[in-house]
Design an enzyme around this catalytic site. Structure first.
Site, mmCIF file in Angstrom:
data_model
loop_
_atom_site.group_PDB
_atom_site.id
_atom_site.type_symbol
_atom_site.label_atom_id
_atom_site.label_comp_id
_atom_site.label_asym_id
_atom_site.label_seq_id
_atom_site.Cartn_x
_atom_site.Cartn_y
_atom_site.Cartn_z
ATOM 1 N N GLU A 108 -11.497 3.583 7.370
ATOM 2 C CA GLU A 108 -10.382 4.472 7.738
ATOM 3 C C GLU A 108 -10.960 5.529 8.672
ATOM 4 O OE1 GLU A 108 -8.396 6.279 4.389
ATOM 5 O OE2 GLU A 108 -6.748 7.067 5.613
ATOM 6 N N HIS A 135 0.856 -1.199 0.000
ATOM 7 C CA HIS A 135 0.000 0.000 0.000
ATOM 8 C C HIS A 135 0.888 1.245 0.000
ATOM 9 C CE1 HIS A 135 -4.065 1.767 1.465
ATOM 10 N NE2 HIS A 135 -3.300 2.768 1.061
HETATM 11 ZN ZN LIG Z 1 -3.984 4.673 0.866
#
Ligand SMILES: [Zn+2]
Length: 309
Positions: free
Chosen positions: A189, A20
């Site tokens: 998130e 990522h």
């Molecule tokens: Zn990201």
């Protein structure tokens, strides 16, 4: 002449994976300066993220890096340098991601080809759709990535003004699967864990970016464990966006002890001023982390890479 990588390799770490890492957040500082000067882009005094700045403020900083990355040459250069920097950190499994439509200096196919050329077989490429994109555009990204990219991602975050949401990308993600592309989604998130469940159930996500709220809902945890979904943890980034209070408060050790397949990742080496070797080094001292869990996280990263063709 090739500039040296910004950091020396960390000592005594096994080969690492980073799955990522965003191209537009991972330029070398010197490259950002050079590209900005050549393209007349004004840089802020300090472009780096800071603690608890919030996701929206963090996302806004990409406008500056993107202004320097509009053309294929810049994309190819940064992709190449990212591969060199990752190798210098001790990363042997690397995936680089970016959203082609944010680079308007050439047709999207040329932008994708530039990234592939810069990578030169050293990493997998993930194409990012962005929350709010029209479903047709996400579907078009699949065609763009077919036979070239290793995966499809949904990045950014949902906004109230968006006409389209995660559920509207079902068809596009099904097409990604049919095209042999891996599926990863930025979900949970700091947002409700229902987003993680939706990404897995409706977009067939094999990996989740961040997923910091996973433990807030036992159903999300159960689903992730049952399907062997991999969580791409990015603790330093999470502290910057404010979705995690402190690095040491990240749930990674708890996830690993519960059987979640989680790994560590840098997210943005420039903007968060971090690399995955730093993340693994610091994670050794997280409360609840054991040497066995720590090694497992490294293995998860290597094993969860999307197949390259
Ligand atoms: Zn990201």
């Amino acid at each position: 002449m090739i500039a040296p990588p910004p950091r020396p390799a960390a000592p005594r770490l096994p080969p690492l994976a980073d799955l990522h890492r965003h191209l537009d957040g991972s330029l070398r500082p010197a490259t950002l300066k050079a590209l900005a000067a050549a393209r007349g882009v004004r840089l802020p005094d300090d472009i780096r993220f800071f603690t608890h700045m919030g996701l929206d403020a963090a996302l806004a900083r990409f406008e500056t890096t993107l202004a320097c990355l509009q053309d294929p040459d810049a994309v190819a250069r940064v992709a190449d340098e990212m591969c060199r920097d990752a190798a210098a950190e001790g990363v042997t499994t690397l995936e680089i991601r970016f959203a082609p439509r944010l680079h308007r200096g050439a047709p999207m196919q040329r932008i994708v080809d530039a990234a592939i050329e810069g990578i030169g077989g050293r990493a997998g490429l993930i194409l990012c759709a962005l929350y709010g994109d029209p479903p047709d555009a996400v579907r078009a990204l699949v065609d763009l990535g077919r036979g070239k990219a290793v995966g499809l991602d949904l990045a950014g975050g949902p906004l109230p003004a968006h006409r389209w949401g995660l559920m509207d990308y079902r068809e596009a993600f099904a097409a990604a699967r049919a095209a042999g592309l891996g599926r990863t989604v930025h979900a949970g998130e700091g947002r409700p864990p229902s987003e993680i469940i939706a990404a897995i159930e409706h977009l067939d996500a094999q990996r989740i970016g961040h997923g910091t709220t996973l433990l807030h809902d036992p159903r999300a945890l159960e689903l992730v464990i049952e399907r062997g979904v991999v969580i791409e943890a990015c603790p330093t980034s999470n502290v910057h966006t404010g979705v995690i209070e402190r690095f040491d408060a990240h749930p990674l050790p708890r996830w690993l002890s519960l059987g979640v397949r989680a790994c560590l990742n840098a997210d943005n080496t420039l903007l968060s001023d971090v690399n995955v070797a730093d993340e693994y080094g610091a994670a050794r001292r997280m409360p609840g982390m054991t040497p066995a869990l720590w090694r497992r996280a490294i293995e998860h990263g290597h094993r969860a890479a999307f197949p390259r063709r």
